[in-house]
Design a protein around this motif. Structure first.
Motif, PDB file in Angstrom:
ATOM      1  N   GLY A  66       0.818  -1.213   0.000  1.00 37.00           N
ATOM      2  CA  GLY A  66       0.000   0.000   0.000  1.00 37.00           C
ATOM      3  C   GLY A  66       0.844   1.251   0.000  1.00 37.00           C
ATOM      4  N   LEU A  67       1.975   1.216   0.721  1.00 36.82           N
ATOM      5  CA  LEU A  67       2.869   2.361   0.730  1.00 36.82           C
ATOM      6  C   LEU A  67       3.734   2.400  -0.518  1.00 36.82           C
ATOM      7  CD1 LEU A  67       4.091   2.528   4.429  1.00 36.82           C
ATOM      8  CD2 LEU A  67       2.647   4.163   3.245  1.00 36.82           C
ATOM      9  N   ALA A  68       4.270   1.233  -0.900  1.00 37.36           N
ATOM     10  CA  ALA A  68       5.191   1.184  -2.034  1.00 37.36           C
ATOM     11  C   ALA A  68       4.512   1.571  -3.338  1.00 37.36           C
ATOM     12  CB  ALA A  68       5.798  -0.210  -2.149  1.00 37.36           C
ATOM     13  N   ASP A  69       3.208   1.330  -3.445  1.00 39.04           N
ATOM     14  CA  ASP A  69       2.501   1.659  -4.681  1.00 39.04           C
ATOM     15  C   ASP A  69       2.268   3.159  -4.845  1.00 39.04           C
ATOM     16  OD1 ASP A  69       2.422  -0.930  -5.466  1.00 39.04           O
ATOM     17  OD2 ASP A  69       0.371  -1.313  -4.759  1.00 39.04           O
ATOM     18  N   GLU A  70       2.358   3.900  -3.734  1.00 37.60           N
ATOM     19  CA  GLU A  70       2.152   5.341  -3.852  1.00 37.60           C
ATOM     20  C   GLU A  70       3.319   5.959  -4.625  1.00 37.60           C
ATOM     21  OE1 GLU A  70       1.257   7.297  -0.205  1.00 37.60           O
ATOM     22  OE2 GLU A  70      -0.028   5.678   0.511  1.00 37.60           O
ATOM     23  N   ILE A  71       3.046   7.068  -5.257  1.00 34.91           N
ATOM     24  CA  ILE A  71       4.002   7.617  -6.223  1.00 34.91           C
ATOM     25  C   ILE A  71       5.330   8.025  -5.593  1.00 34.91           C
ATOM     26  CG2 ILE A  71       3.138   9.997  -6.020  1.00 34.91           C
ATOM     27  CD1 ILE A  71       3.594  10.164  -9.103  1.00 34.91           C
ATOM     28  N   ASP A  72       5.325   8.423  -4.306  1.00 32.66           N
ATOM     29  CA  ASP A  72       6.544   8.944  -3.710  1.00 32.66           C
ATOM     30  C   ASP A  72       7.211   7.970  -2.735  1.00 32.66           C
ATOM     31  OD1 ASP A  72       6.493  11.316  -5.073  1.00 32.66           O
ATOM     32  OD2 ASP A  72       5.224  12.299  -3.593  1.00 32.66           O
ATOM     33  N   HIS A  73       6.849   6.680  -2.776  1.00 33.41           N
ATOM     34  CA  HIS A  73       7.399   5.708  -1.826  1.00 33.41           C
ATOM     35  C   HIS A  73       8.087   4.556  -2.551  1.00 33.41           C
ATOM     36  CE1 HIS A  73       4.009   7.071   1.099  1.00 33.41           C
ATOM     37  NE2 HIS A  73       5.062   7.860   1.192  1.00 33.41           N
ATOM     38  N   VAL A  74       9.171   4.068  -1.941  1.00 35.29           N
ATOM     39  CA  VAL A  74       9.841   2.882  -2.444  1.00 35.29           C
ATOM     40  C   VAL A  74      10.142   1.973  -1.254  1.00 35.29           C
ATOM     41  CG1 VAL A  74      12.136   3.996  -2.305  1.00 35.29           C
ATOM     42  CG2 VAL A  74      11.818   2.010  -3.785  1.00 35.29           C
ATOM     43  N   MET A  75       9.929   0.679  -1.451  1.00 36.67           N
ATOM     44  CA  MET A  75      10.246  -0.301  -0.407  1.00 36.67           C
ATOM     45  C   MET A  75      11.585  -0.933  -0.723  1.00 36.67           C
ATOM     46  SD  MET A  75       8.541  -3.897   0.739  1.00 36.67           S
ATOM     47  CE  MET A  75       9.666  -4.786  -0.308  1.00 36.67           C
ATOM     48  N   ILE A  76      12.460  -1.018   0.292  1.00 39.15           N
ATOM     49  CA  ILE A  76      13.809  -1.547   0.140  1.00 39.15           C
ATOM     50  C   ILE A  76      14.008  -2.692   1.126  1.00 39.15           C
ATOM     51  CG2 ILE A  76      16.278  -1.016   0.337  1.00 39.15           C
ATOM     52  CD1 ILE A  76      15.023   0.435  -1.964  1.00 39.15           C
ATOM     53  N   VAL A  77      14.686  -3.769   0.694  1.00 40.76           N
ATOM     54  CA  VAL A  77      15.136  -4.841   1.594  1.00 40.76           C
ATOM     55  C   VAL A  77      16.642  -4.990   1.393  1.00 40.76           C
ATOM     56  CG1 VAL A  77      14.931  -7.259   2.256  1.00 40.76           C
ATOM     57  CG2 VAL A  77      12.909  -6.017   1.467  1.00 40.76           C
ATOM     58  N   THR A  78      17.396  -4.928   2.487  1.00 37.43           N
ATOM     59  CA  THR A  78      18.855  -5.029   2.421  1.00 37.43           C
ATOM     60  C   THR A  78      19.338  -6.250   3.195  1.00 37.43           C
ATOM     61  OG1 THR A  78      19.482  -3.866   4.459  1.00 37.43           O
ATOM     62  CG2 THR A  78      18.850  -2.512   2.565  1.00 37.43           C
ATOM     63  N   ASP A  79      20.631  -6.533   3.053  1.00 36.95           N
ATOM     64  CA  ASP A  79      21.239  -7.553   3.901  1.00 36.95           C
ATOM     65  C   ASP A  79      21.735  -6.890   5.188  1.00 36.95           C
ATOM     66  OD1 ASP A  79      23.547  -6.215   3.222  1.00 36.95           O
ATOM     67  OD2 ASP A  79      24.416  -7.867   2.064  1.00 36.95           O
ATOM     68  N   ASP A  80      22.488  -7.622   5.989  1.00 34.64           N
ATOM     69  CA  ASP A  80      22.898  -7.103   7.290  1.00 34.64           C
ATOM     70  C   ASP A  80      23.927  -5.987   7.196  1.00 34.64           C
ATOM     71  OD1 ASP A  80      24.727  -9.019   6.311  1.00 34.64           O
ATOM     72  OD2 ASP A  80      25.575  -9.324   8.296  1.00 34.64           O
ATOM     73  N   SER A  81      24.569  -5.832   6.052  1.00 41.74           N
ATOM     74  CA  SER A  81      25.553  -4.758   5.886  1.00 41.74           C
ATOM     75  C   SER A  81      24.972  -3.546   5.168  1.00 41.74           C
ATOM     76  CB  SER A  81      26.774  -5.269   5.107  1.00 41.74           C
ATOM     77  OG  SER A  81      26.422  -5.621   3.780  1.00 41.74           O
ATOM     78  N   GLY A  82      23.662  -3.543   4.923  1.00 40.52           N
ATOM     79  CA  GLY A  82      23.018  -2.407   4.282  1.00 40.52           C
ATOM     80  C   GLY A  82      23.072  -2.417   2.767  1.00 40.52           C
ATOM     81  N   ARG A  83      23.441  -3.554   2.163  1.00 36.95           N
ATOM     82  CA  ARG A  83      23.448  -3.630   0.691  1.00 36.95           C
ATOM     83  C   ARG A  83      22.026  -3.872   0.189  1.00 36.95           C
ATOM     84  NH1 ARG A  83      27.890  -8.142  -0.642  1.00 36.95           N
ATOM     85  NH2 ARG A  83      26.356  -9.315   0.592  1.00 36.95           N
TER      86      ARG A  83
ATOM     87  N   ARG B 271      14.026  -4.008  -4.245  1.00 38.46           N
ATOM     88  CA  ARG B 271      13.269  -2.768  -4.060  1.00 38.46           C
ATOM     89  C   ARG B 271      11.985  -2.852  -4.872  1.00 38.46           C
ATOM     90  NH1 ARG B 271      16.212   2.145  -7.466  1.00 38.46           N
ATOM     91  NH2 ARG B 271      16.255   1.071  -9.474  1.00 38.46           N
ATOM     92  N   GLU B 272      10.958  -2.197  -4.388  1.00 38.53           N
ATOM     93  CA  GLU B 272       9.657  -2.164  -5.049  1.00 38.53           C
ATOM     94  C   GLU B 272       9.155  -0.728  -5.067  1.00 38.53           C
ATOM     95  OE1 GLU B 272       7.689  -4.517  -6.439  1.00 38.53           O
ATOM     96  OE2 GLU B 272       9.109  -6.165  -6.125  1.00 38.53           O
ATOM     97  N   GLY B 273       8.637  -0.285  -6.193  1.00 43.64           N
ATOM     98  CA  GLY B 273       8.080   1.055  -6.309  1.00 43.64           C
ATOM     99  C   GLY B 273       7.743   1.339  -7.776  1.00 43.64           C
ATOM    100  N   ASN B 274       6.980   2.399  -8.029  1.00 46.59           N
ATOM    101  CA  ASN B 274       6.651   2.697  -9.427  1.00 46.59           C
ATOM    102  C   ASN B 274       7.835   3.368 -10.115  1.00 46.59           C
ATOM    103  OD1 ASN B 274       6.540   5.525  -8.905  1.00 46.59           O
ATOM    104  ND2 ASN B 274       4.498   5.222  -8.048  1.00 46.59           N
TER     105      ASN B 274
ATOM    106  N   ASP C 112      12.844  -1.321   4.650  1.00 48.42           N
ATOM    107  CA  ASP C 112      12.776   0.145   4.683  1.00 48.42           C
ATOM    108  C   ASP C 112      11.716   0.640   3.714  1.00 48.42           C
ATOM    109  OD1 ASP C 112      14.151   2.984   4.940  1.00 48.42           O
ATOM    110  OD2 ASP C 112      14.023   2.543   2.793  1.00 48.42           O
ATOM    111  N   VAL C 113      11.039   1.682   4.115  1.00 51.45           N
ATOM    112  CA  VAL C 113      10.174   2.432   3.206  1.00 51.45           C
ATOM    113  C   VAL C 113      10.691   3.852   3.177  1.00 51.45           C
ATOM    114  CG1 VAL C 113       7.874   3.351   2.803  1.00 51.45           C
ATOM    115  CG2 VAL C 113       8.148   0.988   3.525  1.00 51.45           C
ATOM    116  N   SER C 114      11.038   4.338   1.977  1.00 55.09           N
ATOM    117  CA  SER C 114      11.578   5.688   1.818  1.00 55.09           C
ATOM    118  C   SER C 114      10.680   6.496   0.881  1.00 55.09           C
ATOM    119  CB  SER C 114      12.994   5.638   1.239  1.00 55.09           C
ATOM    120  OG  SER C 114      13.892   5.057   2.162  1.00 55.09           O
ATOM    121  N   GLY C 115      10.613   7.793   1.122  1.00 59.97           N
ATOM    122  CA  GLY C 115       9.819   8.662   0.272  1.00 59.97           C
ATOM    123  C   GLY C 115      10.224  10.104   0.464  1.00 59.97           C
ATOM    124  N   THR C 116       9.572  11.007  -0.257  1.00 58.52           N
ATOM    125  CA  THR C 116       9.881  12.417  -0.095  1.00 58.52           C
ATOM    126  C   THR C 116       9.449  12.874   1.285  1.00 58.52           C
ATOM    127  OG1 THR C 116       7.783  13.007  -1.128  1.00 58.52           O
ATOM    128  CG2 THR C 116       9.721  12.916  -2.555  1.00 58.52           C
TER     129      THR C 116
END
Length: 463
Positions: A84-101, A105-108, A181-185
């Protein structure tokens, strides 16, 4: 938090950030977690004017890294929960490993293009030591969910972004294995998003725990099918699954080089060998722990021999070893303190002395509770065996004098007096003139008139 409040906070952050960027004193610090993160970032020499995260994974390897990662089977769950968040225009979902790589990612397309500009993309690393304060890196650094708002980022290019992230721990190993992580403006991502992201991380951990228990059950069934069930069953990460009813190993055995001998915390040596995706821990038939031999009777200085090395002991160390030998099931620091000093004892002193003893005798002394874990020979324990057998001749040969004559420990004094009384009574009742004469050479026997009178009354010997 209202936008008016956010505007005020943003203005304060801009002032603090400008001071950081120019090396001046901060006029006003941000919230505590961000302040600590900024300091870590500056110590890592992060440039606030840096433009993007570094790419650390060759694109040709990312597919293999994804497939090998324990979160790969849970990706659909993570995507569905946060879609629901990732589908919005200003959001991207991120999954990283334990070192932050970044692994997924999911997003439009619009948000993906903006994310590409700052390196919020597959194969780029978002650890604090790479890009400074950010949701992913800071959540991994402090091992808890984190929301980073706009100017709270150390890199100026990230000030148009906000992010909510939560680390994911593997219940099998206990280690952090990744981050969601979910990131957006900045304006579009509400700080309450961190609660949803944290709940998603917990959901993933619950699924990992369920899969772990299923693996454990399959492994346990294979183990129980073994005739005699030899050894102790461990998971692939060293968790104790079965075969240790006493619980002496604890919840986990630290795995070193596999299929080799390893020293357990109780001082015993074991072999670890692969078993059906886990391991079996078996007693090592090739080694026997060295024997600890104590000589504590008589007027001489107490000594202990461990293996082939003899050591002179202080009275306090001899008392501690004697008490541990007399209580083979073990004693806590509090119990040892009471037995040594009575009500005036201090467990902290005992822990310090045990630490020094372990430096001398190593794994011969285990903790929780403190106990001796190696074979033991002691002259005062030998006396007990001769008393139980009613053997006056052996008793006379073994008795060289009182147990730790100078000790004022209440428990040692009780044991010393009891041994003295039983030895004397046995020799007076059943001892030969030679037995009584041997006893008369000890510090207590030489002034014992009843013993001397008995010697005088007995028929003369050939001596």
């Amino acid at each position: 938090m209202s936008y008016a409040h956010l505007d005020d906070y943003s203005r304060a952050l801009r002032g603090a950030h400008e001071a950081v960027a120019t090396g001046q004193d901060w006029p006003e610090s941000p919230r505590r977690l961000i302040t600590a993160s900024w300091r870590r970032s500056l110590e890592a020499d992060i440039n606030p004017e840096k433009l993007n995260a570094p790419s650390v994974l060759d694109p040709s390897y990312i597919k293999d890294v994804r497939q090998a990662h324990p979160l790969a089977p849970l990706l659909p769950l993570l995507v569905d929960t946060l879609s629901g968040l990732a589908d919005e225009i200003d959001h991207v979902m991120i999954v990283t490993d334990d070192s932050g790589r970044v692994l997924w990612r999911e997003g439009n397309r619009a948000i993906i293009r903006r994310a590409d500009q700052i390196g919020l993309a597959d194969g780029h690393q978002w650890a604090e030591h790479n890009v400074g304060t950010n949701g992913i890196g800071t959540a991994l650094a402090i091992r808890r969910p984190m929301h980073v708002y706009s100017e709270e980022h150390l890199m100026r290019v990230l000030h148009v972004w906000s992010c909510s992230a939560a680390p994911i721990s593997d219940p099998d190993s206990g280690q952090v294995i990744g981050c969601v992580d979910v990131s957006g403006t900045a304006r579009s991502l509400h700080p309450a998003t961190v609660a949803l992201v944290a709940a998603t991380a917990k959901l993933a951990e619950s699924q990992l725990a369920l899969r772990m228990h299923e693996r454990d059950e399959r492994l346990r069934r294979r183990y129980e099918a073994l005739r005699g069930r030899p050894g102790i069953l461990l998971s692939s990460t060293g968790r104790v699954i079965s075969g240790d009813p006493s619980g002496c190993l604890g919840e986990r055995v630290p795995l070193g080089n596999q299929a080799q001998r390893m020293l357990l915390r109780d001082g015993s040596v074991a072999l670890i060998e692969p078993f059906s995706g886990g391991f079996l821990l078996r007693p090592s038939p090739a080694t026997t722990p060295p024997t600890l031999t104590m000589t504590f009777l008589g007027e001489g200085t107490p000594t202990a021999t461990f293996g082939d090395r003899e050591q002179t002991l202080s009275l306090r160390h001899a008392e501690l070893l004697a008490l541990l030998a007399l209580h083979p099931h073990g004693l806590t620091a509090e119990q040892l303190s009471f037995l040594l000093y009575g009500d005036a004892g201090n467990p902290v002193t005992i822990r310090a002395e045990i630490h020094r003893l372990r430096a001398q005798f190593g794994n011969a002394i285990a903790a929780k509770p403190y106990r001796l874990t190696c074979p033991i020979e002691a002259d005062f324990l030998e006396l007990r065996r001769h008393l139980a057998a009613g053997d006056p001749a052996s008793l006379a040969r073994a008795y060289n004098g009182p147990l730790l004559l100078r000790s004022e420990s209440p428990e040692i004094r009780r044991e010393r007096d009891e041994l003295e009384a039983q030895v004397r009574a046995c020799l007076l009742r059943r001892g030969t003139p030679s037995d009584l004469w041997a006893y008369a050479q000890t510090c207590n026997g030489r002034d014992d008139y009843e013993v001397l009178e008995r010697l005088a009354a007995l028929p003369p010997t050939d001596s």
